[in-house]
Structures are given as C-alpha cells and as structure tokens.
Design an enzyme around this catalytic site. Structure first.
Site, PDB file in Angstrom:
ATOM      1  N   ALA A 155       0.835  -1.200   0.000  1.00 44.15           N
ATOM      2  CA  ALA A 155       0.000   0.000   0.000  1.00 44.15           C
ATOM      3  C   ALA A 155       0.872   1.254   0.000  1.00 44.15           C
ATOM      4  O   ALA A 155       1.246   1.775   1.051  1.00 44.15           O
ATOM      5  CB  ALA A 155      -0.931  -0.008   1.207  1.00 44.15           C
ATOM      6  N   SER A 158       0.611   3.877  -3.068  1.00 48.91           N
ATOM      7  CA  SER A 158      -0.005   4.976  -3.822  1.00 48.91           C
ATOM      8  C   SER A 158      -1.135   5.646  -3.053  1.00 48.91           C
ATOM      9  O   SER A 158      -1.850   5.010  -2.279  1.00 48.91           O
ATOM     10  CB  SER A 158      -0.554   4.465  -5.152  1.00 48.91           C
ATOM     11  N   GLY A 208       0.805   9.638  -6.644  1.00 47.57           N
ATOM     12  CA  GLY A 208       1.007   8.321  -7.229  1.00 47.57           C
ATOM     13  C   GLY A 208       2.487   8.096  -7.455  1.00 47.57           C
ATOM     14  O   GLY A 208       3.173   7.475  -6.656  1.00 47.57           O
ATOM     15  N   SER A 209       2.992   8.640  -8.567  1.00 48.59           N
ATOM     16  CA  SER A 209       4.412   8.510  -8.869  1.00 48.59           C
ATOM     17  C   SER A 209       5.285   9.323  -7.919  1.00 48.59           C
ATOM     18  O   SER A 209       6.448   8.988  -7.698  1.00 48.59           O
ATOM     19  CB  SER A 209       4.681   8.955 -10.313  1.00 48.59           C
ATOM     20  N   TRP A 220      -5.545   2.442  -5.550  1.00 45.11           N
ATOM     21  CA  TRP A 220      -4.977   1.544  -6.560  1.00 45.11           C
ATOM     22  C   TRP A 220      -4.162   0.433  -5.906  1.00 45.11           C
ATOM     23  O   TRP A 220      -3.111   0.043  -6.409  1.00 45.11           O
ATOM     24  CB  TRP A 220      -4.126   2.303  -7.583  1.00 45.11           C
ATOM     25  N   ASP A 248      13.245  -1.850  -6.570  1.00 45.53           N
ATOM     26  CA  ASP A 248      14.494  -2.184  -7.247  1.00 45.53           C
ATOM     27  C   ASP A 248      14.543  -3.679  -7.570  1.00 45.53           C
ATOM     28  O   ASP A 248      15.093  -4.081  -8.597  1.00 45.53           O
ATOM     29  CB  ASP A 248      15.680  -1.806  -6.345  1.00 45.53           C
ATOM     30  N   GLY A 256      -7.215  -9.365 -37.281  1.00 47.36           N
ATOM     31  CA  GLY A 256      -8.405  -8.754 -37.847  1.00 47.36           C
ATOM     32  C   GLY A 256      -9.523  -8.653 -36.823  1.00 47.36           C
ATOM     33  O   GLY A 256      -9.302  -8.294 -35.658  1.00 47.36           O
ATOM     34  N   GLU A 283       3.962   0.503 -10.721  1.00 52.18           N
ATOM     35  CA  GLU A 283       5.360   0.381 -10.286  1.00 52.18           C
ATOM     36  C   GLU A 283       6.282   1.326 -11.061  1.00 52.18           C
ATOM     37  O   GLU A 283       7.415   0.989 -11.386  1.00 52.18           O
ATOM     38  CB  GLU A 283       5.848  -1.067 -10.383  1.00 52.18           C
ATOM     39  N   SER A 321       5.817   4.747 -17.430  1.00 59.22           N
ATOM     40  CA  SER A 321       6.877   4.833 -18.440  1.00 59.22           C
ATOM     41  C   SER A 321       7.557   6.199 -18.438  1.00 59.22           C
ATOM     42  O   SER A 321       8.785   6.298 -18.561  1.00 59.22           O
ATOM     43  CB  SER A 321       6.298   4.548 -19.832  1.00 59.22           C
TER      44      SER A 321
END
Length: 382
Positions: free
Chosen positions: A126, A128, A133-134, A158, A240, A340, A364, A367
């Site tokens: 726990a 976030s 968040g980041s 989250w 890490d 398709g 985690e 990007s």
C-alpha cells in the site's frame, strides 16, 4: 511452442532452466482458471501456487534466509503471464506485498512469510495515494506517534489485492524530516480496527484493486518495518527488486502475442496464398520477434545484475521495465492487427492481452517516470 532458446543465454544456471521446464508443464495442466469471480479466482490461484511450491521464491525463507533470486522471479512471471495474466498477478503481488518484510522485517514480522510462501495468506503493498502516485515523497498519509505505537490516518488507492489481502505493508509520513526522509513502513493486518475498503476499483483487465481508508488505525511500535524515516528507502529497495519482474510479465504477454500471430499467419490463407507469405505480414512478425528478444535481454540483464550482488539496479531495472512494457504494447497491437476482427472479439486471447498489457506501463513507475529515472542515473554517471 514458444521460443525457449533464451534459456541457454549465459544469464541463467541449470536451476533456472529446470524451473522453466517444470513450471511450463504445471501451467499447461492448471491454467487458465475461470475468471468469472475475480476475487475467488485470485484466492484460488494463490492457494494453488502455494500448494505446489511456486510461491517460495516470492519471499525469504525464515528458516534459511537467502537473497531473493530475481531471475527466478522473472522466469516465473514471464511463464505465468504467457498462460494467464491473473496467475501472474497473484504470484507477483505475493512478492511485492512481502518485499519490505523480506528485505527489512524483523523475526516476528517474517512469521507472515511462512503463510504467504505457502499460499495461506495474501499480501498487499500500500504505497499509492489519491494525490501522490508517482510522487511517493509527497504522500499525505500520517502515522502519528503515541505512547503505545502509532496511529495511521489517510487513504491509499490503486492497491492491488485490496479487499482480499490478509495484511498490508503501508507507507506513511512519520515526520522525521521533510519529503522522502520523513516516511516509514508498517505491517498492518487487514482486520485492524479503523482499516476499511472505501471503494473497489474496476479496470479494463479485472484484478482485485481497492481504495483503502485508515481512520485512526492504531498499530504497535513493533509494526514498523525497518527504522523510522526509512520508508522511502524501503519502498525503493522493494521496487528495485520487483520492477524488472514487471518487464518479465510484459515479455510473457508479448511472447504469447507473437506465438498466436505465428499460428494465425501460418494457418490462414489470403489472396490464394498463406498469410505468412505476404511480405507485410513477415515485416510485422520480424518487428515483433525483434522487440521480444531485445526486451528479454534487458529484463534478464537487470535480473542477473541484481543476483550477482549489485546493491542497486535502478538504471537497469528502469530500462527493462520501460522497454519491455512499451514494446509489448506494440507487439500486442500488431497481433490484434494480424488477427483482424478476431483480435477485438471479447474473449479472444489477443483481445485479452491487449487489455492486460496497458496497466503495466503505469504501475510500479509509469513509463514517463522511468525515463526520468534513467536520465538521472545516466547524467549522474550511474
């Protein structure tokens, strides 16, 4: 049959190759499970994985503590993800949820690991919050010191396994210093008074997710994991280890998408010839194969580097997570195109992969954040 040649790379030992073969056979016999009830499916998966010994690598053995083997974690996540995204989730969250205890927990806290490693308890991480968040250092949740321990107040959101976890590793501000230096980590059983599930969160690839409320939750001083003010270091140390494994899960999704696309191209005719004879299709397959191999190299380099004793692999793990998740998104998008209409038909494996991969580019460390991490490491000469 998926490509297995990567297992001969020098990153791996015989025990890793043996693991991959045994787990592959187990997955073929047991996965996927029914996803009708996501909570029940996750509980079933944790129980199955624990029963058959696959959860042992997710946490240290209290009887014989050894460092976590990141290559084992990555191979397991890649294999599970290729067969069933929810199985990968169940495995991964047992590791992420107990990572702080494995790395920094005391003997009493490590008693929980006996249960998580055997699938008898479910863990959660726990970190976030609604406003941070980041930006972990900017969290609002407070842990106020009292004569008996600490009182936790605030919200987390989250949170994977939220609502089904037996305990949470919770990060809160204890105030030893401003920002990142004033955070601490706590082990909080799910039945602690004042802790509640404020909201269950629905996402495009269903998983147990929740917003948690901590309303004056009292915990003893012994609930603290590590030292006061070390929470940020604890959280980053856990990430890490486990960040490269997110790349491994993405790699599993990408391999499955490539395998399905090869079957599609080989078994379908277009304009009087096999689909695989079309140069445009061959170009897509080539791009997909290239992305898969490049991602695998970055993922297993990061895992190998950590297993070789590196104290931190921040740069390597960030590169692996960023590249593998972004390129898996591209690989799966090509798979949808090659399939398709079937590629967007609900219930098709490619459609499922398309929904599964998107979240991995966010959790985690999104990007965009990974790019910042990589740039800082490069600029600092790390």
């Amino acid at each position: 049959m998926p490509d297995r040649s990567f297992l001969n790379w020098p990153f791996f030992e015989d025990r890793h190759r043996d693991l991959a073969e045994r787990l592959e056979a187990w997955c073929e016999a047991n996965l996927p499970v029914a996803h009708d009830d996501i909570d029940a499916a996750c509980r079933e998966l944790v129980a199955m994985l624990g029963r058959d010994g696959w959860l042992k690598p997710t946490a240290v053995d209290p009887e014989n503590p050894q460092p976590l083997d990141v290559r084992t974690l990555c191979i397991t996540r890649e294999t599970l993800a290729r067969h069933d995204g929810l199985a990968d989730f169940a495995f991964a969250m047992q590791g992420l949820g107990t990572g702080a205890i494995s790395l920094f927990g005391n003997d009493a806290q490590k008693e929980w690991l006996r249960q998580t490693r055997t699938g008898k308890a479910i863990s959660a991480f726990a970190l976030s919050e609604p406003r941070s968040g980041s930006d972990v250092a900017n969290m609002d949740m407070e842990a106020r010191k009292t004569s008996k321990g600490y009182v936790l107040s605030g919200e987390k959101t989250w949170i994977s396994n939220g609502g089904i976890a037996d305990f949470y590793v919770v990060f809160a501000r204890t105030g030893e210093a401003p920002g990142a230096k004033g955070l601490s980590a706590f082990l909080v059983p799910a039945d602690t008074p004042g802790l509640s599930v404020a909201e269950r969160l629905e996402v495009i690839a269903p998983h147990p997710l929740a917003r948690l409320k901590f309303d004056n939750v009292e915990v003893p001083a012994t609930a603290m994991i590590g030292k006061a003010g070390d929470g940020f270091r604890v959280a980053m140390s856990v990430l890490d280890v486990f960040r490269s494994t997110v790349g491994a899960a993405a790699l599993g999704f990408a391999r499955r998408a490539l395998d399905e696309s090869i079957k599609r191209a080989s078994g379908r005719e277009l304009f009087g010839a096999p689909m695989a004879d079309l140069q445009m299709v061959q170009g897509h397959i080539a791009d997909m194969a290239l992305d898969v191999d490049a991602a695998a190299l970055l993922v297993y380099r990061a895992a190998w580097t950590k297993d070789r004793g590196a104290s931190r692999v921040t740069r390597e793990a960030a590169m692996a997570k960023l590249y593998a998740t972004d390129r898996a998104q591209a690989v799966i998008d090509k798979a949808v195109q090659l399939h398709g209409g079937d590629g967007v038909r609900c219930g098709h494996i490619v459609e499922s992969l398309y929904r599964e991969i998107r979240a991995l580019r966010i959790y985690e460390g999104a990007s965009d954040v990974q790019k910042v991490v990589i740039a800082r490491q490069v600029l600092a000469g790390g």
